[in-house]
Design a protein around this motif. Structure first.
Motif, short mmCIF file in Angstrom:
data_model
loop_
_atom_site.label_atom_id
_atom_site.label_comp_id
_atom_site.label_asym_id
_atom_site.label_seq_id
_atom_site.Cartn_x
_atom_site.Cartn_y
_atom_site.Cartn_z
N SER A 515 0.81 -1.22 0.00
CA SER A 515 0.00 0.00 0.00
C SER A 515 0.84 1.26 0.00
O SER A 515 0.33 2.34 -0.27
CB SER A 515 -0.93 0.00 1.22
OG SER A 515 -0.17 -0.06 2.43
N ARG A 516 2.13 1.13 0.30
CA ARG A 516 3.06 2.26 0.29
C ARG A 516 4.22 1.98 -0.65
O ARG A 516 4.52 0.81 -0.95
CB ARG A 516 3.57 2.53 1.71
CG ARG A 516 2.49 2.95 2.70
CD ARG A 516 3.03 3.02 4.10
NE ARG A 516 3.36 1.68 4.60
CZ ARG A 516 3.86 1.46 5.82
NH1 ARG A 516 4.09 2.47 6.64
NH2 ARG A 516 4.12 0.24 6.20
N ALA A 517 4.84 3.04 -1.12
CA ALA A 517 5.95 2.90 -2.04
C ALA A 517 7.10 2.18 -1.35
O ALA A 517 7.57 2.61 -0.28
CB ALA A 517 6.39 4.27 -2.55
N THR A 518 7.58 1.11 -1.96
CA THR A 518 8.65 0.30 -1.39
C THR A 518 10.00 0.90 -1.72
O THR A 518 10.22 1.44 -2.81
CB THR A 518 8.56 -1.13 -1.93
OG1 THR A 518 7.24 -1.62 -1.74
CG2 THR A 518 9.54 -2.04 -1.22
N LEU A 519 10.92 0.81 -0.76
CA LEU A 519 12.31 1.24 -0.93
C LEU A 519 12.42 2.73 -1.26
O LEU A 519 13.38 3.16 -1.90
CB LEU A 519 13.01 0.42 -2.02
CG LEU A 519 12.96 -1.11 -1.88
CD1 LEU A 519 13.62 -1.77 -3.07
CD2 LEU A 519 13.60 -1.55 -0.59
N ALA A 520 11.42 3.51 -0.87
CA ALA A 520 11.43 4.94 -1.15
C ALA A 520 11.68 5.77 0.11
O ALA A 520 11.40 6.97 0.12
CB ALA A 520 10.11 5.36 -1.79
N GLY A 521 12.18 5.15 1.14
CA GLY A 521 12.43 5.87 2.38
C GLY A 521 11.25 5.98 3.30
O GLY A 521 11.33 6.67 4.33
N VAL A 522 10.17 5.31 3.00
CA VAL A 522 8.98 5.35 3.87
C VAL A 522 9.19 4.39 5.02
O VAL A 522 9.60 3.24 4.82
CB VAL A 522 7.72 4.97 3.07
CG1 VAL A 522 6.48 5.01 3.95
CG2 VAL A 522 7.55 5.89 1.87
N PRO A 523 8.96 4.81 6.27
CA PRO A 523 9.14 3.89 7.40
C PRO A 523 8.23 2.68 7.29
O PRO A 523 7.04 2.77 6.99
CB PRO A 523 8.78 4.76 8.62
CG PRO A 523 8.97 6.16 8.16
CD PRO A 523 8.62 6.17 6.70
N SER A 565 9.87 1.55 -7.71
CA SER A 565 9.39 2.41 -6.64
C SER A 565 10.52 3.06 -5.85
O SER A 565 10.29 4.02 -5.12
CB SER A 565 8.50 1.60 -5.68
OG SER A 565 9.25 0.53 -5.11
N ALA A 566 11.75 2.55 -5.98
CA ALA A 566 12.86 3.11 -5.23
C ALA A 566 13.19 4.52 -5.69
O ALA A 566 13.65 5.34 -4.88
CB ALA A 566 14.09 2.21 -5.38
N PHE A 567 12.96 4.84 -6.97
CA PHE A 567 13.25 6.19 -7.45
C PHE A 567 12.00 6.97 -7.85
O PHE A 567 12.06 8.18 -8.02
CB PHE A 567 14.20 6.13 -8.66
CG PHE A 567 13.68 5.33 -9.81
CD1 PHE A 567 12.89 5.92 -10.78
CD2 PHE A 567 13.99 3.99 -9.94
CE1 PHE A 567 12.41 5.18 -11.84
CE2 PHE A 567 13.51 3.25 -11.01
CZ PHE A 567 12.73 3.85 -11.96
N SER A 568 10.87 6.29 -8.04
CA SER A 568 9.63 6.99 -8.40
C SER A 568 8.77 7.33 -7.20
O SER A 568 7.86 8.15 -7.31
CB SER A 568 8.82 6.15 -9.39
OG SER A 568 8.38 4.95 -8.78
N ALA A 569 9.04 6.68 -6.05
CA ALA A 569 8.27 6.93 -4.82
C ALA A 569 6.78 6.71 -5.02
O ALA A 569 5.95 7.39 -4.43
CB ALA A 569 8.54 8.33 -4.29
N GLY A 570 6.42 5.73 -5.87
CA GLY A 570 5.02 5.42 -6.10
C GLY A 570 4.35 6.22 -7.18
O GLY A 570 3.18 5.97 -7.49
N SER A 571 5.03 7.19 -7.78
CA SER A 571 4.43 7.97 -8.87
C SER A 571 4.51 7.16 -10.17
O SER A 571 4.93 6.00 -10.18
CB SER A 571 5.16 9.31 -9.02
OG SER A 571 6.53 9.11 -9.32
#
Length: 811
Positions: A515-523, A565-571
């Protein structure tokens, strides 16, 4: 005088039997240099010093010692999986000794052993009705002796045995010699492959009777990076396969070619429509005109290039171009010849409230050109002064009366295949357009369509269902999602007491898997947590070994999945995107492999499940496939094709779509501001209700007022994507694409089914122009639009045999 006579009576010298390298200089019809020798009855002996050429030696094979364990995989694939025969150890040892002695070291590289095993299997099935091939008796030895007599140089000579008479009929002439047969490998040649001969292992109708009994053997997954790239040649008016290897870092010219190919595909599709063809008064055409009194030359439409508008101010034209936003912020229309500003203040969309129009789409605009006399320099900056035929902005503006999408074309019309929709009686187009084109690398319709249809009718009987379950937004970090997945899997798990259990052909699970962007710095969304989510999914799958051992699990990633998702942050990440890395999914593969060993065992026969009947113990084992986004699933070659795509298209269309003003007078605006025939901007099915629409006595009536907003959204999304023949009809600034792989997003020819996994769109199933468009929605109804208790699942079920789908909900 005497000397002269003596010189004449001197005998002529014996000519040298060796050829004279110096040609004769005598004139025509003159005396030759070498006189003609008298006829001899005895053969001329060879001149001294020269030896006769030795006779041609037969090709020899150096025998090798072939271990039976080395031959076992190839023998198992030929005898067991293809012909449903079981090899004993003695038979395998006899075959290994025979192939090693007669085929030598080329048994694998040159494919010699494969043809020997194929001939032995056919002969065994023809002469013996037994399923077990035993090497102790004399049956196998007699077959090997017959095969040995028909071999030359390690190859089976065509025409020497009755079993090879079908292959001999492929020769254009008498029986070939051993040398010719040795130089050409039996089977399908390059000339046949160029016509789209299928790569599926079905060579002739007789082998179809011995084909595999499980329909899953004929289901193939084609990833976006494996799909062949077809380029439309405007000179030949045909598709050609691109021989250049695609790259993730192509030159800038490929960006322009991306949009040119989209325009060419839509343009050639429109020109083959009858409403855009000038009628000819031939014998066949005149009879058709006599039967259709409503068709006249005044209804024939002509597309005007934008560059041809100069000097024709005040005239009405029909334009085909792409909606773009100019640097000044105004809406413009561009084609291959130029660009012109659009004035859609009084334009009406066709149909009303039933389709989206956004920048990046190729549309038809009917209206009047108004030249700007106050700025003549702007009018001269056109493509006419450019030698290449591509220019800048045309002066003035184009006042549009109506805007519509290009008419959609059925798959049966493009490929010449049989339409599965019984409601469709006839098409407006005549004959297949690209029946010999192999778009997916699995064979063309004209080459393999009839053969695949016979196989499908035999392996997919109408008395049983052959379904594919599709679920999306499988958020593994949400506990209720795993409960909903258990509900889905338990629905397709039959009871152990069932005599005739039925399993789905495939279960397709579409992301986002987080449900959240993976490997994008999200806790809480790092790599360790991401792998634990898939481990939890493997634990759920392990609870249903009977199901996962008899079906195919397909996983399609989303924008929140690694690695993009690591560089797009889910976009919006560039499309197409690769599958989920195997680093996170190893446990799921092990669970499926363990289920196969538990159910099927080492011999390939089912241990449990209560399955009965001939061939049930030889079904294909369960498998797990991690594929790309988008991807394509085909069954029986060109018989059926399903496109799987995960993207939030509805929300993007809502942000970028053009808003048309409401007409002030409903009755006056139906005819348009200028009296001119309405352009055929939509297909005839656009004025008819879809499968989900309410019945209406008058097809031309406005049925949109009777439908709810969710149904209107489903209709608009379906018509927009299928009419554009593209999954992402947006500018690259809104939806980035890999330029060299953008062909994987094409929807031409129209697929049999299209799955658009959109979390913002309502779940729906729509059938339009013979294509079933589906959106499964969120698998967990508690997190989506629906309401229910925890564990209530929602998905889409598609029947491969009938081509119909339905939204299912269980809890």
């Amino acid at each position: 005088m005497a000397n002269t006579i003596r010189r004449i009576e001197k005998p002529a010298p014996v000519p040298d039997p060796t050829p004279n390298p110096i040609p004769s200089s005598s004139p025509a019809f003159g005396t030759p240099v070498h006189p003609i020798l008298p006829r001899r009855t005895a053969p001329i002996p060879a001149p001294p010093g020269l030896k006769a050429a030795p006779p041609a030696l037969k090709p020899t094979i150096l025998p090798i010692l072939l271990p039976p364990a080395t031959l076992r995989p190839l023998a198992f694939r030929t005898f067991t999986k293809k012909h449903n025969l079981t090899l004993t150890s003695s038979a395998l040892q006899a075959l290994a000794a025979f192939i090693g002695r007669h085929c030598g070291s080329g048994w694998r590289e040159e494919g010699l052993a494969e043809h020997v095993l194929e001939e032995v299997a056919k002969s065994w099935k023809k002469g013996s009705g037994q399923v077990i091939v035993d090497g102790e008796g004399g049956s196998l030895k007699s077959i090997l002796n017959a095969v040995e007599g028909s071999m030359s140089g390690g190859r089976i000579v065509q025409g020497r045995t009755s079993a090879l008479s079908r292959q001999g009929s492929l020769n254009f002439g008498p029986e070939g010699s051993d040398q010719e047969i040795g130089n050409s490998r039996p089977g399908l040649g390059d000339s046949q492959n160029s016509f789209g001969i299928s790569t599926l292992e079905v060579e002739d109708p007789k082998e179809e009777e011995d084909a595999l009994k499980d329909p899953r053997e004929w289901i193939k997954m084609i990833g976006a990076f494996d799909q062949p790239k077809m380029i439309y040649n405007i000179n030949k008016k045909h598709f050609e396969k691109c021989n250049t290897k695609p790259s993730l870092f192509p030159p800038p010219s490929h960006k322009t070619e991306l949009f040119r190919q989209r325009y060419h595909v839509v343009h050639q599709r429109i020109l083959r429509n009858e409403t855009f063809q000038t009628p000819t008064f031939s014998a066949s055409r005149s009879s058709a005109l006599a039967r259709t009194s409503s068709l006249s030359t005044s209804q024939t439409n002509t597309i005007t290039p934008i560059a041809n508008l100069l000097g024709r101010s005040g005239s009405t034209h029909l334009l085909l171009g792409m909606l773009t936003i100019s640097p000044t912020g105004t809406l413009s229309l561009s084609d291959l010849t130029g660009t012109i500003a659009l004035d859609l203040q009084h334009a009406r969309p066709i149909p009303e409230d039933g389709v989206y129009f956004a920048p990046g789409m190729i549309v038809l605009v009917d209206g009047t050109y108004e030249e700007d006399y106050n700025n003549p320099a702007a009018g001269s900056s056109s493509a006419l002064g450019n030698t290449g035929g591509v220019g800048g902005t045309i002066g003035g503006k184009f006042v549009g009366f109506s805007v519509g999408h290009p008419p959609c074309e059925r798959r049966s019309t493009t490929l010449g295949s049989t339409d599965q929709d019984p409601s469709h009686q006839s098409s407006t187009l005549t004959g297949p357009a690209f029946g010999w084109t192999d778009f997916l690398g699995l064979g063309s319709e004209r080459a393999t369509g009839a053969r695949m249809s016979r196989l499908a009718s035999r392996l997919l009987p109408s008395t049983s269902k052959h379904t594919i379950a599709i679920a999306s937004d499988l958020h593994l970090d949400v506990p209720s999602t795993l409960s909903a997945l258990r509900t889905l899997l338990s629905t397709y798990t039959p009871h152990p007491t069932d005599q005739n259990p039925s399993y789905p052909l495939a279960i397709i699970l579409i992301g986002n898997f987080s449900s959240r962007a993976t490997l994008a710095g999200v806790p809480g969304a790092g790599s360790i947590e991401y792998k634990e989510h898939f481990d939890a999914l493997a634990a759920v799958l392990a609870e249903f070994p009977m199901l996962i051992a008899r079906t195919s699990l397909v996983f399609v990633p989303g924008d929140n999945d690694a690695w993009s998702s690591a560089f797009s942050a889910g976009s919006a990440a560039p499309l197409p995107r690769k599958s989920v890395p195997a680093l996170f999914t190893n446990r799921i593969r092990r669970v499926v492999a363990e289920a196969n060993r538990e159910i099927w065992g080492a011999g390939g026969a089912a241990k449990a499940g209560g399955e009965k009947g001939k061939g049930d113990g030889k079904r294909k084992e369960g498998e797990v496939i991690w594929t790309t986004n988008p991807t394509r699933l085909s069954w029986f070659g060109v018989k059926g094709e399903m496109v799987l795509f995960r993207d939030d298209i509805v929300s993007r269309l809502g942000r970028t779509a053009i808003r048309f003003g409401k007409p002030q007078q409903q009755d006056g605006d139906e005819e348009g501001p200028i009296s001119s025939p309405p352009p055929p901007t939509v297909n005839e099915e656009d004025t008819q209700p879809m499968d989900l629409d309410l019945p209406s006595a008058n097809p031309s009536s406005n049925v949109a007022e009777q439908l709810d907003p969710d149904t209107l959204t489903a209709r608009a999304l379906t018509r927009t994507l299928l009419s554009q023949s593209h999954l992402s009809p947006f500018p690259l600034s809104l939806r980035p694409l890999h330029w060299d792989y953008a062909h994987s997003l094409n929807l031409y020819p129209l697929p049999t089914a299209l799955v658009v996994a959109d979390r913002d769109a309502p779940p729906f199933v729509v059938r339009y122009c013979g294509c079933t468009v589906m959106n499964p929605g969120t698998i967990d109804e508690t997190a989506g639009r629906g309401r229910g208790a925890s564990g209530r699942a929602r998905w889409v079920e598609f029947d491969v045999g009938t081509g119909r789908g339905a939204v299912r909900s269980e809890g």
